[in-house]
Design a protein around this motif. Structure first.
Motif, short mmCIF file in Angstrom:
data_model
loop_
_atom_site.label_atom_id
_atom_site.label_comp_id
_atom_site.label_asym_id
_atom_site.label_seq_id
_atom_site.Cartn_x
_atom_site.Cartn_y
_atom_site.Cartn_z
N UNK A 11 -4.41 -11.45 -0.70
CA UNK A 11 -5.75 -11.04 -0.29
C UNK A 11 -5.76 -10.63 1.19
N UNK A 12 -5.06 -11.42 2.03
CA UNK A 12 -5.00 -11.13 3.47
C UNK A 12 -4.36 -9.76 3.72
N UNK A 13 -3.25 -9.47 3.02
CA UNK A 13 -2.54 -8.21 3.25
C UNK A 13 -3.26 -7.03 2.60
N UNK A 14 -3.98 -7.27 1.52
CA UNK A 14 -4.76 -6.18 0.90
C UNK A 14 -5.83 -5.69 1.87
N UNK A 15 -6.46 -6.63 2.61
CA UNK A 15 -7.47 -6.25 3.60
C UNK A 15 -6.86 -5.46 4.75
N UNK A 16 -5.55 -5.63 4.97
CA UNK A 16 -4.86 -4.92 6.04
C UNK A 16 -4.09 -3.71 5.51
N UNK A 76 3.21 -2.14 4.86
CA UNK A 76 1.96 -2.34 5.59
C UNK A 76 1.93 -1.44 6.82
N UNK A 77 0.77 -0.84 7.16
CA UNK A 77 0.68 -0.12 8.44
C UNK A 77 0.95 -1.08 9.59
N UNK A 104 -3.91 5.14 7.36
CA UNK A 104 -4.37 4.34 6.22
C UNK A 104 -5.87 4.09 6.22
N UNK A 105 -6.57 4.49 7.28
CA UNK A 105 -8.02 4.23 7.35
C UNK A 105 -8.33 3.02 8.20
N UNK A 106 -9.62 2.64 8.22
CA UNK A 106 -10.07 1.54 9.08
C UNK A 106 -9.54 0.21 8.57
N UNK A 107 -9.11 -0.64 9.49
CA UNK A 107 -8.61 -1.98 9.15
C UNK A 107 -9.37 -3.01 9.99
N UNK A 108 -9.95 -3.99 9.33
CA UNK A 108 -10.61 -5.09 10.03
C UNK A 108 -9.62 -6.25 10.12
#
Length: 634
Positions: A444-449, A470-471, A503-507
């Protein structure tokens, strides 16, 4: 052209992932060959000469030592084995490439439990590209959780996979030779090695390292050279001495270099200058001693050339033949380093504060560190420093802090490229080892990133290995969250995977910052009143200023608080006068944790005594005005 070899010499690099036992093994090799003087006081991990290396337990700088082997396998007299200890971390790629340019073979050291990890892949790929023969050494066979046969198979699979991947770009790679890699089983701590595979968790059946020395002498080729070729030597590293000035470390490829002779110095721009070698030194164990001359294959130190840099060539003055310069991977991460601009600047006498001092220090770093770049910014007191990874840049800042510099360091950013009109960013190949109960939380943590799972293996031991693409942006600030989720048990390692589309915006951080709204001294009364809603990075009596980040909010937005509020005294006695409040201890952040925690509108103030996070814009009113402007634009 008549090719000859130096049978009395071997040059070998020990390559491994972080904490797989390189430095401990080199200790044992030095001790068993009696390389130290009888009266020498020798510490453990002697190759970790840098304070940061000892603290972090990782090799940062490529270093070499010379072992004189006189054992049973030295049939024609003593043989000098130059051992180069390479960094196991991909962030120090510039060190790895230089180390491999000095040697004729590599010992691939793999932990008998953990097996090949990403940094092993990174260094091994470089070795195969350079067509260096490989010796597989399975270390720590006495670990209780050792799985020697499986790890050996994984290492063979890795070698074959890398060889087949590289065969397109390097058709001359011999895949059959890669499969025929000799294996030695080791316990570096016990100083024991064997050709016979021991049972899992047990020591090798031989009490010393003779099998390792035998394999090195057999499989690592002696340096070859053309006896009619003029002098040709490559600068692979730099050092300095208060007596001799700058010292260049060379690998001599052809010819003989002599003390006092005039040679040609071929610079990066192709220009040639005649210079004199004022001092020539060879290495024994970890000390250098003066020598009159050195021949092909020797790794030597010379003095007398003030501005010489890495990758340049020393050649015969009468017949100049330059060698190709050393190339390193492109930088992926950048951060801004500038003069300290906080209200508390210069509180301690003797600190280095000026922009000129900082620029001179960064220029000195460029001389010996080929993997970083320094780019000018719009401000005269700040520079953009680009490197392979977050850790390499954090190590640079930490070294500067220990040297007495006060700095303002920006949040790490990625170095982007434009390809066919589209923005591309660097990606990392991340390998995670974790207990299986944390599997869902990490996914879940890496999917958000923006991480994409490539592979997952459950060995049946309660641990899972996952591989993600991962970016690089997504891994900024990842490590502290990862360690929290896995309660400190997880292992995460990443290496470069090249560039791909944005990859787009990452929070990366969900919680906001707690910001001091005025200057003053932190009081226990203020902390006790606020600690239920937030966690703090400061403690009572610590000095703060407006705009300084003093803690983490439990909500997503930032909050300005008065952390200097004092309890008003009255002459009334209350029934609760003697009740005591408990105060939660503050979180103490390291430099790396501060760089990870900082948001885009924050930076890190670094001084020899303190590391503080602060807002780029200190004034609360100006920050509020800028935030409302941004909201209106949306």
């Amino acid at each position: 052209m008549a090719l000859a070899t130096r049978e009395d010499l071997r040059n070998v690099a020990i390559v491994a992932h972080v904490d797989h036992g390189k430095t401990t093994l080199v200790d044992a090799m030095l001790r068993q060959t009696n390389s130290f003087d009888a009266h020498a006081d020798v510490d453990d991990r002697v190759m970790d000469s840098n304070d940061l290396e000892r603290e972090k337990g990782i090799t940062i700088l490529a270093k070499n030592t010379a072992i004189t082997y006189e054992g049973a396998h030295a049939k024609n007299g003593p043989i000098v084995i130059n051992v180069v200890d390479t960094p196991g971390h991909a962030d120090f790629g510039g060190e790895v490439e230089r180390a491999l340019s000095m040697v004729d073979g590599v010992v691939l050291l793999v932990d008998a439990s953990e097996g090949p990890l990403p940094q092993t892949r990174f260094v091994l790929r470089k070795a195969l590209e350079a067509h260096l023969p490989v010796i597989l050494a399975v270390n720590k066979t006495d670990r209780p959780d050792a799985r020697i046969e499986e790890v050996e198979g994984e290492a063979q699979d890795l070698l074959l996979g890398l060889a087949s991947d590289l065969s397109e770009d390097h058709p001359d790679i011999d895949v059959d030779a890669v499969l025929d890699v000799p294996t030695v089983y080791l316990s570096g701590r016990a100083g024991a090695a064997s050709h016979t595979r021991p049972a899992d968790g047990s020591l090798p059946d031989n009490p010393d390292l003779e099998p390792l020395f035998e394999t090195i002498l057999e499989k690592v080729p002696a340096p070859s050279y053309d006896d009619a070729h003029p002098l040709q030597a490559h600068v692979t590293n730099l050092d300095s001495s208060p007596f001799l000035g700058r010292i260049a470390l060379l690998r001599v490829h052809h010819g003989t270099i002599k003390k006092g002779e005039t040679v040609a110095w071929v610079k990066h721009d192709g220009s040639v200058q005649n210079v004199r070698i004022t001092e020539l030194m060879l290495t024994k164990a970890l000390t250098r001693y003066p020598a009159e001359q050195a021949g092909p294959g020797d790794i030597v130190a010379i003095a007398g050339i003030e501005d010489i840099t890495i990758g340049e060539t020393i050649a015969d003055a009468e017949d100049v033949r330059p060698l190709p310069t050393i190339t390193v991977d492109e930088p992926a991460i950048s951060m801004t380093i500038g003069a300290n601009t906080s209200p508390l600047v210069g509180k301690v006498k003797g600190h280095k504060l000026t922009a000129r001092m900082i620029k001179d220090r960064l220029d000195r770093e460029l001389i010996g560190n080929v993997s970083i770049r320094v780019v000018d910014t719009e401000r005269p007191d700040a520079w953009e420093v680009q490197g392979r990874g977050e850790l390499a840049l954090a190590i640079l800042v930490e070294n500067m802090r220990r040297e007495g510099f006060e700095l303002t360091v920006g949040k790490p950013q990625v170095v982007t490229k434009e390809v066919n009109g589209k923005v591309h960013e660097p990606y990392e190949h991340l390998t995670v080892d974790t207990p299986e109960e944390h599997l869902g939380a990490i996914t879940q943590l890496l999917a958000a990133r923006k991480g994409r799972m490539e592979n997952m293996v459950n060995n049946g031991t309660g641990w899972v290995r996952m591989e993600f693409i991962v970016p690089s942006r997504g891994l900024i600030g990842f490590r502290s969250e990862f360690m929290t989720i896995t309660r400190g048990t997880g292992i995460a390692n990443a290496i470069s995977h090249g560039y791909d589309e944005w990859a787009g915006a990452i929070t990366t951080r969900n919680n906001g910052s707690i910001v001091a709204d005025r200057a003053g001294v932190v009081t226990p009364f203020a902390i006790i009143n606020l600690q239920e809603r937030m966690s703090f990075f400061v403690q009572p009596t610590e000095e703060v200023y407006e705009g300084m980040v003093i803690g983490e909010n439990s909500r997503s937005e930032d909050m300005d608080v008065n952390i200097t509020k004092e309890k008003k005294l009255t002459n009334m006695r209350s029934s609760t006068a003697d009740s005591f409040e408990s105060m939660t201890p503050p979180r103490t952040l390291t430099l790396e944790e501060c760089l990870e925690f900082a948001r885009e509108d924050e930076c890190v103030e670094v001084t020899p005594e303190h590391v503080r996070i602060r807002k780029v814009e200190l004034d609360a009113t100006s920050r509020a005005r800028a935030a409302s402007r941004l909201k209106n634009q949306k």
